[in-house]
Scaffold this active site. Structure first.
Site, PDB file in Angstrom:
ATOM      1  CD1 TRP B 136      45.153  50.159  34.099  1.00 41.27           C
ATOM      2  CD2 TRP B 136      47.061  50.895  33.171  1.00 41.27           C
ATOM      3  NE1 TRP B 136      46.169  49.353  34.542  1.00 41.27           N
ATOM      4  CE2 TRP B 136      47.344  49.784  33.997  1.00 41.27           C
ATOM      5  CE3 TRP B 136      48.100  51.534  32.498  1.00 41.27           C
ATOM      6  CZ2 TRP B 136      48.644  49.285  34.142  1.00 41.27           C
ATOM      7  CZ3 TRP B 136      49.394  51.044  32.657  1.00 41.27           C
ATOM      8  CH2 TRP B 136      49.644  49.937  33.474  1.00 41.27           C
ATOM      9  CG  MET B 137      43.679  45.727  29.948  1.00 42.78           C
ATOM     10  SD  MET B 137      43.032  44.990  28.431  1.00 42.78           S
ATOM     11  CE  MET B 137      44.307  45.425  27.261  1.00 42.78           C
ATOM     12  CG  ASP B 139      46.803  41.605  36.475  1.00 46.14           C
ATOM     13  OD1 ASP B 139      46.816  41.168  37.637  1.00 46.14           O
ATOM     14  OD2 ASP B 139      47.649  42.398  36.030  1.00 46.14           O
ATOM     15  CD  GLN B 155      42.499  43.650  38.001  1.00 43.29           C
ATOM     16  OE1 GLN B 155      43.041  44.191  38.950  1.00 43.29           O
ATOM     17  NE2 GLN B 155      41.265  43.147  38.085  1.00 43.29           N
ATOM     18  CD1 TRP B 198      42.617  45.593  42.360  1.00 46.73           C
ATOM     19  CD2 TRP B 198      44.085  44.834  43.874  1.00 46.73           C
ATOM     20  NE1 TRP B 198      43.277  46.683  42.890  1.00 46.73           N
ATOM     21  CE2 TRP B 198      44.186  46.248  43.815  1.00 46.73           C
ATOM     22  CE3 TRP B 198      44.917  44.139  44.740  1.00 46.73           C
ATOM     23  CZ2 TRP B 198      45.083  46.970  44.590  1.00 46.73           C
ATOM     24  CZ3 TRP B 198      45.807  44.863  45.524  1.00 46.73           C
ATOM     25  CH2 TRP B 198      45.890  46.259  45.448  1.00 46.73           C
ATOM     26  CD  GLU B 317      51.937  41.194  41.501  1.00 45.65           C
ATOM     27  OE1 GLU B 317      51.111  41.953  42.038  1.00 45.65           O
ATOM     28  OE2 GLU B 317      52.633  41.515  40.521  1.00 45.65           O
ATOM     29  CG  ASP B 347      55.265  42.486  42.956  1.00 47.64           C
ATOM     30  OD1 ASP B 347      55.020  42.818  44.134  1.00 47.64           O
ATOM     31  OD2 ASP B 347      54.886  43.146  41.974  1.00 47.64           O
TER      32      ASP B 347
END
Lengths: 173, 650
Positions: B136-137, B139, B155, B198, B317, B347
């Protein structure tokens, strides 16, 4: 008899009021939270059945619901194993096998990110993965070609619980 | 008679006590002392109040009446958007507990999941879009140019194809296209980021120093800002990173939730010789951006006020804040006439919004040029899937580059089966559209053109109403398409005015015919069109004869599988006098990126055909308008792979 000092009486009365008020404060949170979900009655019953339900923290209510999703997924998996062991016809066998895979994925891959999301405050992932779990449960039921599956109650429960968990997370966005 | 106050001068004429005690009232010394004590406290309190009022921080100010509307901000304050704005809001389902992604649940509820096989799933991996080898990827993080290499961080979940256990992946490239995967840059190994490393941003300082600010999710799940920097500045690959021993450098300010404080921006240098960065949050339901100021990136001061806030938008965000012109500008550029873009990731609906306005450095405010399309209620970078995006200034080629996270729109279960999820969009240059002045232009970086192999050209093809014409280009899964369209002028004139606007998401897709549309291209289609992804223009003649144009990507028939997103994405797009309708489309297996009118509107879609894959994928030209011919000029290049792979020192 010595007269009870006034402040002491007042304090005792105030304490009694406070104690009486507390449970209804958290019961309100369950009611308020469940109102925002598509299955409010189901939501209230489930949350009140858990000791953590008296929390004043909405994400915790979401976590409780995700736990129900997980528990049900695991118990449904066991039911499916049982049914598969009874030599069902090919169509049923295929549908059950597909459901077995789906429920396994719910526990292994949709519950963990949902819990992490609710714990850490990035709620959109709980919305996403609980929606996916509800979707999986619906698709499992549909795999039996229109008639009620032998795990109908489990599928409905899963769909309801996951939908409610998603809605709780969504209300936090 | 006892003296009420020791030391008080005897005076035959009593001044009345506070509270109006009459002379002669006695035996009240306790009450008098109590009242005097209160008076002393009041004086002391007021003095303290005035003393500290010298430098109120944002949190104190937020209690003032000036910001009262923001505090009460709620759903009712979301302003309606005028139709002439370039907007097409995503379905507002999330507030009601249904994400846009889950629309397909209800569309396909009660239908079996599709039996995906390995052939279909492995076809979905892209040839020239950034993605890790597996898992998983999300941001994009800290993009920058350093010592001849473009750096990209992201991320990443090292253990699964779903979000979680987030750390920083890392890759380098000399041209933003050919990437080499490097080891993880940062992992969750400190109490202040043990629950997630993060998102964050890089600031390259004029002296060559590099600082990275990022959010850590702490051992108590609090969101803290942290500083990291390269262990070895002479390593062009910047393999190793050091976390500042004094971390965290910032905790959430008292007026926001400890879990609504993340994604610090790249810093900019002020005329006062300080560095500033912005970070998003929310107060009640008002999305906000704070600004912090620093000399050394270790100690910060929260500036008073808010850079900007918009009621009803919820958590902001991935805030981004940067100057724009018709050219790329360094993040620190400012001055009269310089416009600044305010951007955030909403968001609540998973879309990226931006607005253009003016930055007042001294007042620490940014004001939108057009408040009716303020950030969060107006223009989006992209009308498909595009989130958590972030720009950086590329000093190498003096341009501003935009990265955006492209999530999956198939089922999460399929992602688990195929073992990966998410892409990055092709990096885009970002400039101000000087012709309209009110939006940005985004365009794939020119380096993507180095992947172009052979091409086929179709010059001024006249396509009659109801025509679908195959374009024989060979393999049609990796393509760069440039197309121009002209509607027949006489037909336009003859068409009566329509009484309704066209909206992509509710317009019925490419099969619903209108007088002047839809027309465009069908990509990832098979020979008998059982699967097809139309990318099309739809023109409507509005009141007083003005033409309104929409650009849409129609996923409704993109796959026979039912567990994929079937929405029609798109937006209204301004077309200026004398402009032809122009399209650029990058097709790379399961991603289709569309750029209309030179990048005035962009749409990214994830598409998952089951049949229109490998050698069976085709591309068609079509005109489904009822009244007008369309003249099309198209050039299609086959695209090479970028051979994105792990760095191998040999």
């Amino acid at each position: 008899m010595k007269k009870t000092p006034m402040p002491f009486t007042l304090l005792s009365f105030a304490q009694l009021l406070l104690i009486a008020a507390l449970p209804s404060a958290s019961a309100d949170l369950i009611d308020d939270t469940c109102k925002k979900t598509p299955y409010p009655d189901f939501c209230v019953t489930a949350l009140r059945s858990d000791p953590r339900g008296s929390t004043t923290d909405t994400p915790t209510l979401g976590l409780i619901m995700v736990d129900f999703v997980d528990k049900n997924a695991k118990s449904t998996g066991t039911k499916i194993d049982d049914l598969l062991g009874k030599s069902p016809d090919p169509g049923t066998r295929q549908a059950l096998t597909s459901c077995q895979e789906s429920y396994g994925i719910i526990s292994s891959s949709m519950v963990p990110p949902s819990k992490e999301s609710l714990t850490k405050g990035d709620y959109k992932f709980a919305v996403q993965y609980m929606n996916a779990a509800a979707d999986s449960a619906s698709k499992c039921e549909a795999g039996f070609g229109g008639s009620k599956s032998p795990i109908y109650d489990s599928n409905i429960y899963e769909r309801n619980a996951a939908t409610v968990a998603s809605a709780i997370a969504s209300s936090l966005l | 008679m006892a003296e009420p106050y020791p030391g008080r001068q005897e005076d035959p004429e009593y001044a009345p006590l506070a509270g109006g005690a009459e002379p002669g009232e006695r035996h009240r010394p306790a009450k008098a002392i109590f009242l005097a004590g209160l008076a002393v406290l009041l004086v002391v309190g007021v003095t303290i109040g005035f003393a500290t009022h010298e430098s109120p921080d944002s949190c104190t100010e937020l209690n003032s009446s000036r910001l009262a509307p923001f505090r009460e901000g709620g759903e009712g304050l979301r302003r309606p958007v005028p139709s002439e704005a370039v907007v097409e809001l995503a379905p507002r389902g999330v507030k009601e507990g249904v994400s846009a992604k889950s629309n397909r649940i209800f569309a396909g509820a009660g239908v079996r999941g599709f039996p995906w096989n390995n052939s279909m799933l492995s076809w979905q991996r892209t040839a020239f879009h950034f993605q890790p080898e597996k898992n998983w990827m999300n941001d994009p993080n800290g993009p920058m140019y350093y010592k001849g290499w473009y750096h990209f961080f992201y991320q990443y979940n090292p253990g699964a194809a779903v979000w979680g256990n987030i750390v920083w992946g890392h890759a380098v490239s000399e041209d933003l296209i050919h990437w080499l995967h490097l080891p993880l840059a940062m992992v969750a190994d400190q109490w202040y980021d043990i629950n997630g490393v993060w998102s964050g941003s890089a600031t390259v300082l004029p002296n060559g120093r590099v600082v990275m600010l990022y959010t850590g999710s702490s051992n108590e799940s609090m969101q803290l800002q942290n500083l990291a920097y390269p262990a070895n500045l002479s390593d062009p690959f910047l393999l190793d990173w050091v976390k500042h021993p004094g971390n965290p450098v910032l905790a959430p300010p008292p007026c926001v939730d400890k879990q609504d404080f993340r994604d610090p921006t790249t810093a900019w240098y002020t005329s006062g010789g300080k560095w500033r960065f912005a970070i998003g949050s929310k107060i009640n339901n008002t999305g906000v951006s704070f600004v912090y100021e620093t000399d050394d990136f270790e100690n910060y001061q929260l500036l008073p006020g808010l850079l900007h806030a918009v009621p009803g938008t919820g958590m902001w965000e991935c805030v981004d804040f940067f100057p724009v012109s018709d050219d790329g500008l360094d993040t620190s550029v400012n001055g009269p006439g310089v416009k600044h873009v305010m951007k955030m990731s909403l968001d609540e609906d998973r879309n990226d919004y931006y607005a253009i306005g003016t930055y007042d450095e001294e007042a620490n405010t940014w004001v939108p040029d057009k408040p009716e399309i303020d950030v969060g209620i107006g223009i989006r970078y992209d009308y498909g899937l595009f989130y958590a995006s972030k720009t950086f200034y590329d000093q190498n080629k003096r341009r501003r580059i935009l990265w955006g996270w492209i999530t999956e729109s198939d089922s999460e279960a399929a992602d688990v089966l195929k073992g990966w999820a998410s892409l990055q969009g092709i990096p885009r240059t970002v400039v101000l559209d000087t012709k309209t002045g009110s939006n940005l232009l985004q365009w794939p970086v020119e380096e993507v053109e180095s992947l172009r192999l052979s091409s086929k050209e179709f010059d001024r093809v006249v396509v009659k109403p109801g025509t679908v014409a195959p374009l024989h280009v060979g393999t049609a899964t990796q393509m760069d398409i440039v197309a121009e369209f002209e509607l027949d002028k006489q037909a336009i004139e003859a068409t009566p005015e329509a009484d309704a606007e066209y909206v992509c998401s509710t317009g019925g897709g490419a099969s619903r015919r209108g007088a002047l549309g839809p027309f465009g291209l069908l990509v990832l289609a098979d020979d008998d069109l059982s699967e097809q992804t139309p990318v099309y223009f739809y023109v409507v003649k509005g009141s007083n004869g003005t033409l309104q144009t929409s650009i849409c990507t129609d996923q409704s028939r993109s796959s026979v599988a039912t567990d994929v997103n079937k929405q029609v994405y798109g937006s209204f797009i301004p077309v200026l006098e004398g402009e032809k309708l122009s399209l650029r489309i990058l097709v790379d297996h399961s991603i289709v990126e569309t750029f209309a009118q030179g990048g005035r509107s962009c749409i990214t879609a994830r598409v998952y055909p089951t049949k229109a894959i490998y050698g069976a994928a085709r591309v068609f030209l079509f005109n489904n308008a009822t009244e007008a011919n369309v003249k099309a000029s198209i050039k299609i290049w086959q695209m090479n792979s970028a051979f994105i792979r792990p760095y191998n020192p040999q």
